[in-house]
Scaffold this motif. Structure first.
Motif, PDB file in Angstrom:
ATOM      1  N   ALA A   1      -6.945 -16.220  49.072  1.00 37.76           N
ATOM      2  CA  ALA A   1      -6.693 -15.202  48.041  1.00 37.76           C
ATOM      3  C   ALA A   1      -7.986 -14.716  47.403  1.00 37.76           C
ATOM      4  CB  ALA A   1      -5.764 -15.773  46.975  1.00 37.76           C
TER       5      ALA A   1
ATOM      6  N   HIS B   1     -10.751 -14.377  49.022  1.00 40.01           N
ATOM      7  CA  HIS B   1     -11.571 -13.856  50.124  1.00 40.01           C
ATOM      8  C   HIS B   1     -12.638 -14.870  50.546  1.00 40.01           C
ATOM      9  CE1 HIS B   1     -10.236  -9.502  50.218  1.00 40.01           C
ATOM     10  NE2 HIS B   1      -9.610  -9.985  49.158  1.00 40.01           N
TER      11      HIS B   1
ATOM     12  N   ALA C   1      -1.346 -15.696  56.932  1.00 38.60           N
ATOM     13  CA  ALA C   1      -2.242 -15.138  55.921  1.00 38.60           C
ATOM     14  C   ALA C   1      -3.048 -13.974  56.488  1.00 38.60           C
ATOM     15  CB  ALA C   1      -3.176 -16.228  55.397  1.00 38.60           C
ATOM     16  N   SER C   2      -3.461 -14.091  57.726  1.00 35.23           N
ATOM     17  CA  SER C   2      -4.199 -13.001  58.363  1.00 35.23           C
ATOM     18  C   SER C   2      -3.330 -11.756  58.475  1.00 35.23           C
ATOM     19  CB  SER C   2      -4.671 -13.432  59.752  1.00 35.23           C
ATOM     20  OG  SER C   2      -5.636 -14.463  59.671  1.00 35.23           O
TER      21      SER C   2
ATOM     22  N   THR D   1      -2.779 -10.240  54.814  1.00 35.77           N
ATOM     23  CA  THR D   1      -3.951  -9.630  54.183  1.00 35.77           C
ATOM     24  C   THR D   1      -4.590  -8.540  55.022  1.00 35.77           C
ATOM     25  OG1 THR D   1      -5.437 -11.307  55.136  1.00 35.77           O
ATOM     26  CG2 THR D   1      -4.477 -11.778  52.964  1.00 35.77           C
TER      27      THR D   1
ATOM     28  N   ARG E   1      -6.632  -9.170  57.295  1.00 38.78           N
ATOM     29  CA  ARG E   1      -7.970  -9.670  57.610  1.00 38.78           C
ATOM     30  C   ARG E   1      -7.871 -10.779  58.653  1.00 38.78           C
ATOM     31  NH1 ARG E   1      -9.580 -12.623  53.385  1.00 38.78           N
ATOM     32  NH2 ARG E   1      -7.910 -12.207  51.883  1.00 38.78           N
TER      33      ARG E   1
ATOM     34  N   THR F   1       3.336 -14.733  51.688  1.00 37.44           N
ATOM     35  CA  THR F   1       3.270 -13.290  51.444  1.00 37.44           C
ATOM     36  C   THR F   1       3.203 -12.997  49.953  1.00 37.44           C
ATOM     37  OG1 THR F   1       4.473 -12.792  53.492  1.00 37.44           O
ATOM     38  CG2 THR F   1       4.439 -11.083  51.785  1.00 37.44           C
TER      39      THR F   1
ATOM     40  N   LEU G   1      -0.314 -13.798  48.611  1.00 35.10           N
ATOM     41  CA  LEU G   1      -1.483 -13.070  49.121  1.00 35.10           C
ATOM     42  C   LEU G   1      -1.353 -11.558  49.147  1.00 35.10           C
ATOM     43  CD1 LEU G   1      -2.435 -15.393  52.133  1.00 35.10           C
ATOM     44  CD2 LEU G   1      -3.304 -15.446  49.791  1.00 35.10           C
ATOM     45  N   SER G   2      -0.149 -11.023  48.939  1.00 35.04           N
ATOM     46  CA  SER G   2       0.022  -9.568  49.083  1.00 35.04           C
ATOM     47  C   SER G   2      -0.155  -8.816  47.781  1.00 35.04           C
ATOM     48  CB  SER G   2       1.398  -9.257  49.658  1.00 35.04           C
ATOM     49  OG  SER G   2       2.425  -9.719  48.792  1.00 35.04           O
TER      50      SER G   2
ATOM     51  N   ASN H   1      -5.921  -8.381  47.636  1.00 35.46           N
ATOM     52  CA  ASN H   1      -5.935  -9.263  48.797  1.00 35.46           C
ATOM     53  C   ASN H   1      -5.754  -8.505  50.093  1.00 35.46           C
ATOM     54  OD1 ASN H   1      -6.347 -11.814  47.608  1.00 35.46           O
ATOM     55  ND2 ASN H   1      -4.268 -11.767  46.813  1.00 35.46           N
ATOM     56  N   LYS H   2      -5.684  -7.206  50.005  1.00 35.78           N
ATOM     57  CA  LYS H   2      -5.659  -6.404  51.233  1.00 35.78           C
ATOM     58  C   LYS H   2      -7.085  -6.051  51.626  1.00 35.78           C
ATOM     59  CE  LYS H   2      -1.188  -5.739  52.052  1.00 35.78           C
ATOM     60  NZ  LYS H   2      -0.559  -6.052  53.341  1.00 35.78           N
ATOM     61  N   ALA H   3      -7.275  -5.897  52.903  1.00 35.29           N
ATOM     62  CA  ALA H   3      -8.609  -5.558  53.403  1.00 35.29           C
ATOM     63  C   ALA H   3      -9.010  -4.168  52.928  1.00 35.29           C
ATOM     64  CB  ALA H   3      -8.618  -5.595  54.928  1.00 35.29           C
TER      65      ALA H   3
END
Length: 311
Positions: free
Chosen positions: A176, A178, A235-236, A239, A241, A301, A304-305, A309-311
């Motif tokens: 979370a 990064h 998680a990938s 996010t 990422r 989700t 982290l969403s 937390n988004k790229a």
């Protein structure tokens, strides 16, 4: 009146919200420095190491929930937990109050054997021995019929807010932020984790179900059971990422323990990360089939969403 002994932590706060939503607005929060969750909450400042203060805090309660959390300090656990338990039991017995104890799995064997409510205790380490002592105290009281009580047992936490666990701090929390997650011991051993709101909601339900008393209940978990590699893959996806990870071997924790007391304290738990950890909550799910259980994908989700937390 339903009273929470050890208010203020993530489990207790969410328990308070669930009681208010679905069971009662007559809630008493007890800790050294309690804070209201709702305007109607009654606050009682008390040290649960003090028998008289605990007695006064419990007086007038139909149900008391013992949810005290202490820092990962073996000496503190040995000094405080048994006394707090004894005081809570004595107060509930005196006032005819039902007691709901929020427990963990530290006393279970360090094996890949499926953990059910009738699993024998095989404590290894100081904290595990304390947890075995507390659970045994409760079981003895329940068997003797001196109090009406129930044990609600949960595996390792993951979840929002102030949730504290190895998985939250080393893996999901770092993602979370990064940062590269650190996986303890093995990325391929299956883990059973409980979403903290689910634990609190289920405990409120059990506490308000008369025929649930006199038993031990494993709180509800997603029976899919993922390993850390699979959690990080989710998680990938969430996010957007590509999240890598570093597996931290046992010897590295040993070195870290020389410099950091907190790391030293969690060394006792590390053998549980070496093999699969299979916690079974079939008994709960059979008794309460309509209870909504948060899946690992849903929980990860949610964590982290959020924005950032988004790229």
């Amino acid at each position: 009146m339903q009273t929470i002994l050890g208010a203020g932590g993530q489990i207790a706060d969410e328990l308070t919200r669930e009681l208010y939503r679905n069971h009662t607005h007559d809630i008493r929060l007890v800790s050294k420095h309690p804070r209201k969750v709702h305007d109607t909450d009654q606050l009682v400042s008390a040290d649960l190491m003090d028998a008289q203060a605990t007695d006064k805090a419990v007086a007038g309660s139909e149900i008391a929930y013992l949810t005290v959390g202490l820092p990962a300090n073996s000496g503190m656990w040995e000094e405080k937990f048994p006394t707090m338990m004894a005081n809570a039991i004595a107060a509930c017995e005196k006032h005819g109050t039902k007691l709901v104890f929020f427990d963990n799995t530290y006393m279970y064997p360090r094996t890949a054997e499926m953990q059910t409510e009738d699993m024998h205790f095989e404590p290894v380490g100081r904290k595990a021995r304390v947890r075995a002592q507390l659970a045994t105290m409760m079981l003895d009281e329940m068997t003797a019929g001196r109090i009406e009580a129930v044990i609600c047992r949960a595996p390792e936490f993951y979840g929002p807010g102030k949730t504290q666990s190895v998985t939250n701090s080393m893996v999901l929390g770092r993602i979370a932020q990064h940062k590269r997650p650190f996986v303890p011991i093995s990325a391929h051993a299956k883990r059973t984790l409980i979403w903290t709101p689910d634990a609190s909601h289920a405990m409120a339900l059990i506490g308000n179900t008369p025929d649930a008393y006199g038993q031990t209940w494993h709180l509800p978990v997603d029976h899919e059971r993922l390993n850390y590699r699979q959690m990080i893959e989710i998680a990938s996806e969430v996010t957007g990422r590509s999240v890598g990870y570093t597996t931290v071997p046992r010897w590295a924790f040993g070195i870290g323990g020389w410099m950091n007391p907190t790391v030293k304290e969690i060394e006792e738990l590390l053998p549980r990360y070496r093999q699969d950890n299979i916690f079974d909550s079939t008994k709960f799910q059979t008794r309460f089939p309509d209870f909504p259980i948060t899946t690992y994908r849903e929980g990860i989700t949610q964590l982290l969403s959020r924005s950032g937390n988004k790229a």
